[in-house]
Design a protein around this motif. Structure first.
Motif, short mmCIF file in Angstrom:
data_model
loop_
_atom_site.label_atom_id
_atom_site.label_comp_id
_atom_site.label_asym_id
_atom_site.label_seq_id
_atom_site.Cartn_x
_atom_site.Cartn_y
_atom_site.Cartn_z
N VAL A 27 0.82 -1.20 0.00
CA VAL A 27 0.00 0.00 0.00
C VAL A 27 0.86 1.26 0.00
O VAL A 27 0.50 2.27 -0.59
CB VAL A 27 -0.97 -0.05 1.20
CG1 VAL A 27 -1.26 1.32 1.74
CG2 VAL A 27 -2.26 -0.74 0.81
N ASN A 126 -6.27 -7.02 0.58
CA ASN A 126 -6.67 -5.67 0.18
C ASN A 126 -7.21 -5.66 -1.24
O ASN A 126 -7.13 -6.67 -1.96
CB ASN A 126 -5.49 -4.69 0.29
CG ASN A 126 -5.93 -3.29 0.71
OD1 ASN A 126 -7.08 -2.91 0.55
ND2 ASN A 126 -4.99 -2.53 1.25
N ALA A 127 -7.77 -4.52 -1.59
CA ALA A 127 -8.14 -4.22 -2.98
C ALA A 127 -7.67 -2.81 -3.21
O ALA A 127 -7.67 -2.01 -2.28
CB ALA A 127 -9.65 -4.31 -3.16
N PHE A 128 -7.21 -2.47 -4.39
CA PHE A 128 -6.77 -1.10 -4.61
C PHE A 128 -6.81 -0.70 -6.07
O PHE A 128 -6.88 -1.55 -6.97
CB PHE A 128 -5.35 -0.87 -4.03
CG PHE A 128 -4.27 -1.77 -4.60
CD1 PHE A 128 -3.54 -1.37 -5.71
CD2 PHE A 128 -3.97 -2.99 -4.00
CE1 PHE A 128 -2.53 -2.18 -6.23
CE2 PHE A 128 -2.97 -3.81 -4.51
CZ PHE A 128 -2.25 -3.40 -5.63
N HIS A 156 -15.67 1.98 -4.27
CA HIS A 156 -14.71 2.78 -3.51
C HIS A 156 -13.38 2.88 -4.27
O HIS A 156 -12.85 3.98 -4.46
CB HIS A 156 -14.48 2.15 -2.13
CG HIS A 156 -13.37 2.77 -1.33
ND1 HIS A 156 -13.58 3.56 -0.23
CD2 HIS A 156 -12.02 2.73 -1.49
CE1 HIS A 156 -12.42 3.98 0.26
NE2 HIS A 156 -11.45 3.49 -0.49
N GLU A 157 -12.87 1.76 -4.69
CA GLU A 157 -11.55 1.75 -5.35
C GLU A 157 -11.59 2.53 -6.66
O GLU A 157 -10.68 3.31 -6.95
CB GLU A 157 -11.07 0.32 -5.59
CG GLU A 157 -10.90 -0.52 -4.32
CD GLU A 157 -10.07 0.12 -3.24
OE1 GLU A 157 -9.21 0.97 -3.55
OE2 GLU A 157 -10.29 -0.19 -2.06
N HIS A 160 -11.33 6.24 -6.37
CA HIS A 160 -9.97 6.80 -6.26
C HIS A 160 -9.48 7.25 -7.64
O HIS A 160 -8.76 8.24 -7.75
CB HIS A 160 -8.99 5.78 -5.67
CG HIS A 160 -9.07 5.68 -4.17
ND1 HIS A 160 -8.96 6.76 -3.34
CD2 HIS A 160 -9.25 4.60 -3.35
CE1 HIS A 160 -9.06 6.36 -2.07
NE2 HIS A 160 -9.25 5.06 -2.05
N TYR A 171 -3.05 12.18 -0.76
CA TYR A 171 -3.47 11.02 0.03
C TYR A 171 -2.83 11.09 1.42
O TYR A 171 -2.13 10.18 1.83
CB TYR A 171 -3.13 9.72 -0.70
CG TYR A 171 -3.96 8.55 -0.25
CD1 TYR A 171 -5.34 8.54 -0.41
CD2 TYR A 171 -3.38 7.44 0.36
CE1 TYR A 171 -6.12 7.48 0.01
CE2 TYR A 171 -4.14 6.36 0.78
CZ TYR A 171 -5.51 6.39 0.60
OH TYR A 171 -6.28 5.32 1.03
N HIS A 258 -7.98 6.73 6.64
CA HIS A 258 -9.13 5.82 6.75
C HIS A 258 -9.84 5.99 8.09
O HIS A 258 -10.80 5.28 8.37
CB HIS A 258 -8.69 4.36 6.60
CG HIS A 258 -8.17 4.01 5.25
ND1 HIS A 258 -6.85 4.14 4.91
CD2 HIS A 258 -8.80 3.53 4.14
CE1 HIS A 258 -6.67 3.76 3.66
NE2 HIS A 258 -7.84 3.39 3.16
N1 ASN Z 1 -8.14 -0.44 -0.03
C1 ASN Z 1 -7.35 0.67 0.38
C2 ASN Z 1 -8.02 1.95 -0.06
O1 ASN Z 1 -8.49 2.09 -1.15
C3 ASN Z 1 -6.00 0.56 -0.20
C4 ASN Z 1 -5.17 1.73 0.11
O2 ASN Z 1 -4.72 2.35 -0.80
N2 ASN Z 1 -4.93 2.08 1.34
O3 ASN Z 1 -8.10 2.88 0.69
#
Ligand code: ASN
Ligand code: ZN
Length: 338
Positions: A27, A126-128, A156-157, A160, A171, A258
């Motif tokens: 990440v 995770n997913a990103f 959500h992803e 971004h 970020y 988060h």
């Molecule tokens: N799943 C996390 C998010 O989208 C991955 C990350 O980038 N921290 O916030």
């Protein structure tokens, strides 16, 4: 959450700790990619017809390679692999949402092809969005199941990506928490739109169905009641504040991106509740205009963002409107000065 999982010492949780560590390391390298200018799309790589999605799903086959082996192209039938098919459907639902709600053609507003890789890494937690495409892990099986299960997470992803192509919010710190909150807002709206749910019917949960049944919790986050999504021996308690009184100052998680996202998340939910009906209509439009209107700096603060949403409510509905009042009242409730 990942930091806490990574510190687990119990034998049963070693696999979880390993999976979390791996996801954490990864990440960190994402931030750079997400703040870089969006990549140019190859000529001829746009969909044939405007307004139609162009999805490609790849399988990393448990390696950490991108994009992996191609498993499903646009208009091809289901593969039979739930992860690949959920990713395909989730990208489609997200594309349909932006088109219907905001007349936006894909993530960049110009038909960007949507690529996703599933089965990324071994037990990857995770997913990103990596700045160019979606990536989904299978989860460790103890705490997390596969990340394609939740449409709010897919939404959500991809949001971004929308933020990257519009306000380009940092970020980190408050701008990062707004970036995260934008992804939760549009992730929730993608799911509500797909289910045809009104504000009153919606769960306002992000990542429902991701936890295994061993976890005491319903989702990753609750927009309606930040701080209440889980309370579990292994995960600890959901750390999200629901107003500025409980704002968390930390260097972890890029300055709590988060964590403090709970504050603008609740503001959106309050606006939607006050206005009523379908949250992707007036409330979603107000938030989307604030994000894409060009007034937010990359290092945007909560206060600056609150002002932008109030300005877009005024612009859309007028000074004396119920919508304008609803937005002002919501920021007051969460104690953000606008
Ligand atoms: N799943 C996390 C998010 O989208 C991955 C990350 O980038 N921290 O916030
Ligand atoms: Zn995010």
């Amino acid at each position: 959450m990942l930091r806490r999982l990574a510190a687990q010492k119990e034998p049963r949780l070693l696999v979880v700790a390993r999976a979390a560590k791996e996801a954490l390391v990864h990440v960190r390298s994402l931030q750079a990619a997400r703040t870089a200018p969006p990549p140019a799309v190859k000529a001829g790589a746009r969909p044939a017809r405007t307004g139609e999605p162009m999805r490609t799903i790849y399988d990393a086959e448990s390696a950490e390679v991108l994009p992996g082996r191609l498993v499903r192209k646009e208009s091809e039938p289901p593969t039979g692999d739930p992860a690949a098919d959920e990713a395909y459907d989730g990208l489609g639902s997200t594309h349909a949402f932006y088109a219907a709600a905001f007349g936006r053609d894909s993530i960049d507003g110009a038909g960007l092809p949507l690529d996703a890789t599933v089965h990324f890494g071994h037990l990857y937690d995770n997913a990103f969005w990596d700045g160019k495409q979606m990536v989904f892990g299978d989860g460790d099986g103890e705490v997390f199941g596969r990340f394609t299960k939740s449409l709010s997470v897919i939404g959500h992803e991809l949001a971004h990506g929308v933020t990257q192509y519009t306000a380009g919010l940092n970020y980190r710190n408050q701008a990062g928490a707004i970036n995260e909150s934008m992804s939760d807002v549009f992730g929730a709206l993608v799911e509500q739109y797909a289910r045809g749910q009104s504000t009153e019917e919606a769960s306002w949960l992000i990542g429902e169905g991701l936890f295994t049944d061993k976890v005491q919790g319903v989702a990753l986050r609750s927009m309606k009641a930040p701080g209440t999504a889980y309370d579990d021996d292994v995960l600890g308690k959901d750390p999200q504040p629901d107003s500025m009184d409980a704002y968390v100052r930390t260097t972890a998680d890029n300055g709590g991106v988060h964590i403090n996202s709970g504050i603008p998340n609740r503001a959106f939910c309050l606006v939607a509740t006050a206005i009523g009906g379908k949250a992707w209509e007036a409330p979603g439009q107000i938030w989307f205009d604030a994000l894409s209107g060009g007034s937010l700096p990359p290092a945007c603060t909560f206060s600056r963002f609150a002002k932008a949403t109030i300005a877009s409510a005024k612009e859309l509905f007028g000074d004396d409107s119920h919508e304008h009042d609803a937005v002002r009242a919501a920021w007051e409730t969460v104690k953000v000065k606008a």
